[in-house]
Design an enzyme around this catalytic site. Structure first.
Site, PDB file in Angstrom:
ATOM      1  N   GLU A 114      23.607  97.136  32.483  1.00 15.59           N
ATOM      2  CA  GLU A 114      22.183  96.504  32.085  1.00 15.59           C
ATOM      3  C   GLU A 114      21.207  96.767  32.728  1.00 15.59           C
ATOM      4  OE1 GLU A 114      24.917  93.016  30.756  1.00 15.59           O
ATOM      5  OE2 GLU A 114      23.690  92.728  32.071  1.00 15.59           O
ATOM      6  N   HIS A 172      25.923  87.417  45.886  1.00 18.52           N
ATOM      7  CA  HIS A 172      25.891  86.928  44.421  1.00 18.52           C
ATOM      8  C   HIS A 172      26.861  85.352  44.226  1.00 18.52           C
ATOM      9  CE1 HIS A 172      23.971  90.742  43.690  1.00 18.52           C
ATOM     10  NE2 HIS A 172      24.367  91.037  44.226  1.00 18.52           N
ATOM     11  N   ARG A 214      36.835  77.665  32.149  1.00 21.88           N
ATOM     12  CA  ARG A 214      37.845  76.078  33.274  1.00 21.88           C
ATOM     13  C   ARG A 214      36.917  75.561  33.779  1.00 21.88           C
ATOM     14  NH1 ARG A 214      35.249  78.915  38.059  1.00 21.88           N
ATOM     15  NH2 ARG A 214      34.874  80.692  37.781  1.00 21.88           N
TER      16      ARG A 214
END
Length: 479
Positions: free
Chosen positions: A199, A234, A291
């Protein structure tokens, strides 16, 4: 639904059981040998030993958990987050054994569990996406040519990834081959799947996610956004709702986009659609988490809802009790994840005993907690101890209360992220709202925290000296 088995541990197990009890539903929990005396075991109506400490010998044993559910006559299983919560095979196993899985159907988990499959599923729904490859790629020379066309910097990401694993930022062409090799290797080791894609790397992004909820009657709502840009490796550490940068128009657009993502996979239950937001307030679809999220409390607080209750009601086949027009934003909420990690040593896990453990209390303070004084921090699981959440009428009020709550959260015996929380909530960039996912990289260092500690120690010493001098003067006053 008379009895729910909670297939998890710690604070999220207690969180789910608290709502179940409020709804008059009995609870069963499972536990590993090392968790025998944990609060979630004591809190449940029934508790069953599932296996040894390592999660692959206990909390990840889907077949055994199903056996326990059937033996205890549980009608449903709530997976919490982590462990089996995004395991499509476990959801199918529940369905095959006539046990309600409190979550989405297995096909939605499968689609959104692969970043490439998720992109493919939503492409017909007018969802903005970061420029990149539409399929997995492993041919390094071919991948390099694609990267050059997209333009550096680029991001190599594991299709089956999460938590920053199998993810590499490549600043220029010379780094590409080595970083591609590393990303593939890391993806294989972490997920057993070396599929990666490329990306365009969005510089200075903010990480914004939208909470969605859907029932079995075709109704979809979103519960606004959460700002999750304060991360280390992250992984999120601080979250808040609402975001300080979204305009009402952008909030509406992102909420509608999130609902379209949910519709793309016929979603049911609670889910989170994650986006990147660039400097120009353009947003791009990142992924969907199928979730309940760790940071769900901040959404509950500002919308005055109970997301676990909504999950249970949807799983029972009920119609959502709210329409989109019913959902409003009330005030501001902040969350700090309290990890057993040492912020002075690259956030490495801190193992030991909670010699002192006293949580803050008061109006506007919520602690979702899974530990108590005297307990050891096990090395086998995620090192999160609790979530500290504060609520205020304004963002400033929520931040001020958070700093007060951190000061009143007393933990001794291990290192935690509480001092890091103080650093974040006192920092000008965070307080101004002008920050992005590079906050830690830009502003934080162990040296900064040490200097903060020294400053606090100097102030404490001055206060002590001042008190001593005053006391001596009083003693010298003639009677």
């Amino acid at each position: 639904m008379k009895k729910i088995l909670v297939a998890n541990r710690g604070e999220i197990a207690i969180r789910v059981m608290r709502t179940a009890k409020k709804m008059g539903i009995k609870t069963v929990t499972v536990y590993s040998t090392i968790d025998r005396h944990s609060p979630h075991v004591k809190y449940a109506d029934e508790a069953v030993l599932i296996g040894e400490a390592p999660s692959n010998q206990s909390y990840l044993l889907g077949d055994k958990i199903i056996e326990v559910a059937k033996a205890q006559n549980a009608d449903a299983i709530h997976p919490g987050y982590g462990f089996l919560s995004e395991n499509a095979e476990f959801a199918e196993l529940c369905e095959a054994n006539d046990i309600i899985f409190i979550g989405p159907k297995s096909h939605a988990i499968k689609i959104m569990g692969s970043k490439l499959a998720a992109k493919d599923a939503v492409k017909a729904y007018d969802i903005p996406m970061v420029p990149g490859t539409a399929e997995a790629i492993s041919d390094i020379p071919e991948a390099k040519e694609i990267a050059k066309k997209i333009g550096f910097p680029i991001l190599i990401k594991a299709s089956a990834g999460g938590g920053g694993k199998g993810m590499r930022i490549v600043e220029n062409e010379s780094q590409f081959e080595s970083q591609m090799d590393r990303a593939i290797s890391e993806a294989v080791n972490a997920f057993g799947d070396g599929s990666v894609f490329i990306e365009k790397y969005v510089t200075s992004p903010r990480h914004i996610e939208i909470q969605v909820m859907a029932d079995t009657h075709g109704n979809y709502i979103h519960l606004f956004e959460r700002e999750c840009s304060i991360q280390r490796r992250h992984q999120k550490v601080v979250e808040e709702a609402p975001s300080s940068v979204l305009t009402p128009k952008l909030r509406h657009e992102m909420g509608e986009a999130a609902i379209r993502v949910a519709k793309a996979c016929d979603y049911i239950g609670a889910g989170t659609v994650e986006f990147l937001l660039d400097d120009d307030l353009n947003f791009y679809f990142l992924e969907m988490n199928t979730r309940l999220q760790v940071e769900h409390p901040v959404s509950e607080i500002i919308t005055k809802t109970d997301l676990v209750e909504l999950q249970i009601r949807v799983a029972r086949g009920e119609v959502l009790p709210y329409t989109q027009d019913d959902i409003k934003i009330h005030g501001h909420a902040m969350e700090l994840r309290v990890y057993a990690e040492d912020p002075l040593n690259d956030f490495l896990p801190s193992v030991g005993t909670l010699e002192t453990y006293t949580m803050p209390q008061g109006e506007g303070i919520r602690v979702d907690n899974g530990f108590e004084q005297g307990m050891d921090i096990p090395i086998y699981y995620d090192p999160m101890i609790s979530k500290l959440i504060t609520f205020g009428k304004t963002r400033d009020e929520a931040m001020s209360l958070m700093l007060e709550a951190i000061d009143n959260y007393h933990i001794e015996g291990i290192e935690t992220t509480l001092p890091f929380g103080t650093f974040v909530f006192e920092h000008d960039a965070f307080r101004s709202g002008h920050f992005d996912t590079h906050f830690v990289k830009k502003y934080y260092s162990a040296e900064h925290l040490l200097e903060q500690h020294k400053k606090e120690a100097r102030i404490a010493a001055l206060i002590a000296v001042n008190a001593y001098v005053k006391a001596q003067k009083l003693l010298r006053v003639p009677q």
